[in-house]
Scaffold this motif. Structure first.
Motif, PDB file in Angstrom:
ATOM      1  N   UNK A  55       0.844  -1.190   0.000  1.00  0.00           N
ATOM      2  CA  UNK A  55       0.000   0.000   0.000  1.00  0.00           C
ATOM      3  C   UNK A  55       0.883   1.245   0.000  1.00  0.00           C
ATOM      4  N   UNK A  56       0.450   2.267  -0.742  1.00  0.00           N
ATOM      5  CA  UNK A  56       1.153   3.549  -0.736  1.00  0.00           C
ATOM      6  C   UNK A  56       0.745   4.346   0.502  1.00  0.00           C
ATOM      7  N   UNK A  57       1.731   4.893   1.192  1.00  0.00           N
ATOM      8  CA  UNK A  57       1.467   5.711   2.381  1.00  0.00           C
ATOM      9  C   UNK A  57       1.017   7.099   1.947  1.00  0.00           C
ATOM     10  N   UNK A  58      -0.080   7.582   2.529  1.00  0.00           N
ATOM     11  CA  UNK A  58      -0.613   8.910   2.221  1.00  0.00           C
ATOM     12  C   UNK A  58      -1.052   9.590   3.508  1.00  0.00           C
ATOM     13  N   UNK A  70       1.988 -10.038   9.223  1.00  0.00           N
ATOM     14  CA  UNK A  70       3.368  -9.678   8.886  1.00  0.00           C
ATOM     15  C   UNK A  70       3.355  -8.359   8.135  1.00  0.00           C
ATOM     16  N   UNK A  71       4.258  -7.437   8.506  1.00  0.00           N
ATOM     17  CA  UNK A  71       4.299  -6.171   7.785  1.00  0.00           C
ATOM     18  C   UNK A  71       5.697  -5.567   7.805  1.00  0.00           C
ATOM     19  N   UNK A  72       5.917  -4.571   6.945  1.00  0.00           N
ATOM     20  CA  UNK A  72       7.182  -3.832   6.895  1.00  0.00           C
ATOM     21  C   UNK A  72       6.921  -2.465   6.278  1.00  0.00           C
ATOM     22  N   UNK A  73       7.807  -1.503   6.566  1.00  0.00           N
ATOM     23  CA  UNK A  73       7.674  -0.126   6.086  1.00  0.00           C
ATOM     24  C   UNK A  73       8.834   0.236   5.174  1.00  0.00           C
ATOM     25  N   UNK A  74       8.576   1.109   4.214  1.00  0.00           N
ATOM     26  CA  UNK A  74       9.639   1.689   3.381  1.00  0.00           C
ATOM     27  C   UNK A  74       9.236   3.129   3.087  1.00  0.00           C
ATOM     28  N   UNK A  75       9.951   4.102   3.655  1.00  0.00           N
ATOM     29  CA  UNK A  75       9.577   5.507   3.523  1.00  0.00           C
ATOM     30  C   UNK A  75      10.496   6.236   2.554  1.00  0.00           C
ATOM     31  N   UNK A  76       9.910   7.156   1.790  1.00  0.00           N
ATOM     32  CA  UNK A  76      10.684   7.952   0.827  1.00  0.00           C
ATOM     33  C   UNK A  76      10.766   9.413   1.230  1.00  0.00           C
ATOM     34  N   UNK A  77      10.140   9.786   2.334  1.00  0.00           N
ATOM     35  CA  UNK A  77      10.235  11.140   2.882  1.00  0.00           C
ATOM     36  C   UNK A  77       9.968  11.076   4.370  1.00  0.00           C
ATOM     37  N   UNK A  78      10.186  12.187   5.060  1.00  0.00           N
ATOM     38  CA  UNK A  78       9.911  12.235   6.496  1.00  0.00           C
ATOM     39  C   UNK A  78       8.423  11.989   6.736  1.00  0.00           C
ATOM     40  N   UNK A  79       8.100  11.176   7.717  1.00  0.00           N
ATOM     41  CA  UNK A  79       6.701  10.848   8.003  1.00  0.00           C
ATOM     42  C   UNK A  79       6.372  11.198   9.449  1.00  0.00           C
ATOM     43  N   UNK A  80       5.101  11.470   9.668  1.00  0.00           N
ATOM     44  CA  UNK A  80       4.629  11.693  11.034  1.00  0.00           C
ATOM     45  C   UNK A  80       3.185  11.236  11.130  1.00  0.00           C
ATOM     46  N   UNK A  81       2.728  11.164  12.362  1.00  0.00           N
ATOM     47  CA  UNK A  81       1.382  10.687  12.620  1.00  0.00           C
ATOM     48  C   UNK A  81       1.328  10.110  14.021  1.00  0.00           C
ATOM     49  N   UNK A  82       0.567   9.024  14.193  1.00  0.00           N
ATOM     50  CA  UNK A  82       0.369   8.436  15.513  1.00  0.00           C
ATOM     51  C   UNK A  82       0.417   6.919  15.414  1.00  0.00           C
TER      52      UNK A  82
END
Length: 280
Positions: A55-58, A70-82
């Motif tokens: 899924x694309x992070x938005x 099972x999951x994993x993250x891959x970020x292409x910019x600074x992210x924030x949230x909760x």
């Protein structure tokens, strides 16, 4: 490192940027939790893989995961949230209902149903509740029930907004049968593989069960069972400490060669090939 298993009444709530600072070394690798895991992004870009679906992070996107996924993250910019983590018993004594969380569609354990865009009317209200929850979780004087009430508000608001925009009206009886079928498959998929056996447990005919699955999901009951076995096989294969033969035994296959043929037939790769490709 990945957070340790939570105690029965423990809740972790914090800003995602802080969570990322502490855990990113491990978050980009496929991993699974023994607790419920919920994230709301307010900014940033990247991708998130849940049970091998990407899924694309938005901004204002919510991810809700149940124990074992099972999951994993891959970020292409600074992210924030909760981010909020809580154990599966967190609401049990408070609500006297061990299945309460199953009422929320985003906690079905199905990746396609656990990722959704937060509706515009909740863009201010939900983050404000998260801020209040973080403050309460950090306050040693705040009663544990306050954390439960705040988290319930978040879940109920999201669920109510989603229910107001149903994709398809489904009769309650059909929804209950499907819900019970999924629960039964989750419990028995290692030992019960035939749709007829699940139909017997649900007190309906195999034809009725298949027709319902085709109507609501576009799959037969047999495909639903098979896909659950395949999902668990893939979840286990990311653990390099388990051999393929051990996984075949754990999933109740007669022998390793049968497991290999089964996996390759439906995934197009042998278990070893899948493991190498995914971990690469």
């Amino acid at each position: 490192m990945i957070p340790e298993p939570l105690q029965q009444t423990e809740l972790q709530a914090e800003h995602f940027s802080r969570y990322l600072e502490k855990h990113y070394e491990h978050l980009h690798r496929p991993h699974r939790h023994s607790f419920y895991h919920m994230v709301l992004f307010t900014s940033g870009k990247g991708s998130h893989t849940i049970d091998f679906d990407r899924f694309e992070v938005r901004p204002f996107q919510v991810y809700c995961m149940v124990p074992g996924q099972v999951h994993s993250w891959h970020f292409t910019s600074a992210v924030n949230g909760y981010v909020v983590n809580f154990p599966d018993h967190f609401f049990r004594d408070f609500l006297y209902n061990p299945y309460y969380l199953e009422r929320f569609p985003f906690f079905s354990g199905i990746s396609a149903e656990s990722v959704f865009q937060l509706p515009a009317p909740l863009h201010e209200k939900i983050p404000a509740l998260f801020e209040e929850l973080i403050g309460s979780a950090l306050d040693a004087q705040s009663p544990a029930d306050m954390n439960r009430v705040l988290l319930l508000q978040i879940l109920l608001l999201m669920s109510t907004e989603m229910a107001g925009h149903p994709a398809k009206a489904i009769p309650e009886q059909k929804k209950m049968i499907l819900h019970n079928l999924r629960r039964l498959i989750d419990v028995h998929y290692k030992s019960i593989r035939l749709p007829k056996e699940y139909a017997d447990l649900l007190y309906i005919t195999p034809n009725h069960l298949n027709a319902l699955c085709k109507d609501l999901l576009g799959q037969t009951a047999g495909e639903l069972i098979r896909n659950r076995v395949l999902l668990e096989a893939k979840r286990l294969l990311i653990n390099v400490n388990k051999t393929v033969a051990e996984i075949a035994y754990e999933l109740n296959f007669q022998d390793n060669s049968y497991f290999n043929r089964f996996f390759k037939k439906y995934e197009g790769l042998t278990p070893d090939e899948f493991r190498r490709q995914f971990l690469k």
